[in-house]
Design an enzyme around this catalytic site. Structure first.
Site, short mmCIF file in Angstrom:
data_model
loop_
_atom_site.label_atom_id
_atom_site.label_comp_id
_atom_site.label_asym_id
_atom_site.label_seq_id
_atom_site.Cartn_x
_atom_site.Cartn_y
_atom_site.Cartn_z
N CYS A 82 -5.91 2.55 5.55
CA CYS A 82 -6.60 1.35 5.99
C CYS A 82 -6.02 0.93 7.35
O CYS A 82 -5.00 1.48 7.78
CB CYS A 82 -6.43 0.23 4.96
SG CYS A 82 -4.78 -0.52 4.95
N GLU B 120 1.11 3.96 1.83
CA GLU B 120 1.69 4.41 3.09
C GLU B 120 2.83 3.49 3.52
O GLU B 120 3.88 3.96 3.97
CB GLU B 120 0.63 4.47 4.19
CG GLU B 120 -0.49 5.45 3.91
CD GLU B 120 -1.66 4.87 3.11
OE1 GLU B 120 -2.73 5.49 3.12
OE2 GLU B 120 -1.50 3.80 2.48
N CYS C 16 -2.24 0.07 7.22
CA CYS C 16 -1.37 1.24 7.04
C CYS C 16 -1.36 2.12 8.29
O CYS C 16 -0.32 2.66 8.66
CB CYS C 16 -1.80 2.04 5.81
SG CYS C 16 -1.51 1.15 4.27
N HIS D 283 0.85 -1.19 0.00
CA HIS D 283 0.00 0.00 0.00
C HIS D 283 0.89 1.25 0.00
O HIS D 283 2.05 1.20 0.41
CB HIS D 283 -0.90 0.02 1.23
CG HIS D 283 -1.98 -1.02 1.20
ND1 HIS D 283 -3.12 -0.90 1.96
CD2 HIS D 283 -2.11 -2.18 0.51
CE1 HIS D 283 -3.91 -1.95 1.76
NE2 HIS D 283 -3.31 -2.74 0.88
#
Length: 157
Positions: A84, A56, A87, A54
């Site tokens: 999310c 991040e 993250c 992801h």
């Protein structure tokens, strides 16, 4: 440290650029220290075949590599969307001082990225989750923690 539209716009720009390039979903993030970008990340889930890639997490990994540290205390992260649960946990583990984001989790859900189940599951007791979750060999695992606590040359984090 304070919020900067410039850095948030860079996260959004990355999300669009890398999505259009076919690198993954529409998410971007930058890590900033002392007013300078020290890490960049974008969603690479499909291009890297890595469900943890992801934006991040990628930005945190990039910043840690660039700064040669596992702690990003003194830094802040700017994300194109509300992180999310995975993250968000990574942001806490990295010890970032602040999080700024643009889109909301509802915006992401409307685009097909619904994290509601994850937020609900994390809050449940392990045995109550939809993923079969069992604990075994607890005493053996505890023994390793006992050794960790007395390890004289450990690097705390």
């Amino acid at each position: 440290m304070s919020y900067s539209e410039t850095f948030l716009r860079e996260a959004i720009r990355l999300s669009l650029e890398k999505m259009e390039a076919g690198d993954g979903g529409p998410f971007g993030a930058v890590v900033v220290k002392d007013g300078k970008i020290v890490g960049r990340g974008w969603n690479r889930v499909t291009s890297a075949n890595d469900p943890t890639a992801h934006a991040e997490v990628e930005a945190i990994r990039n910043a840690c590599a660039n700064l040669e540290t596992f702690s990003l205390a003194g830094c802040e992260i700017y994300a194109s969307c509300e992180p999310c649960p995975m993250c968000l946990a990574a942001i806490y583990w990295a010890r970032l001082d602040a999080l700024y984001f643009a889109g909301s989790r509802n915006d992401a859900a409307n685009a097909g990225f619904d994290d509601a189940l994850l937020y609900e599951e994390v809050a449940k007791a392990p045995h109550s989750r939809s993923l079969k979750t069992e604990q075994h060999l607890n005493a053996e695992a505890q023994a390793v923690f006992v050794q960790w606590k007395s390890k004289s040359d450990k690097t705390p984090y």
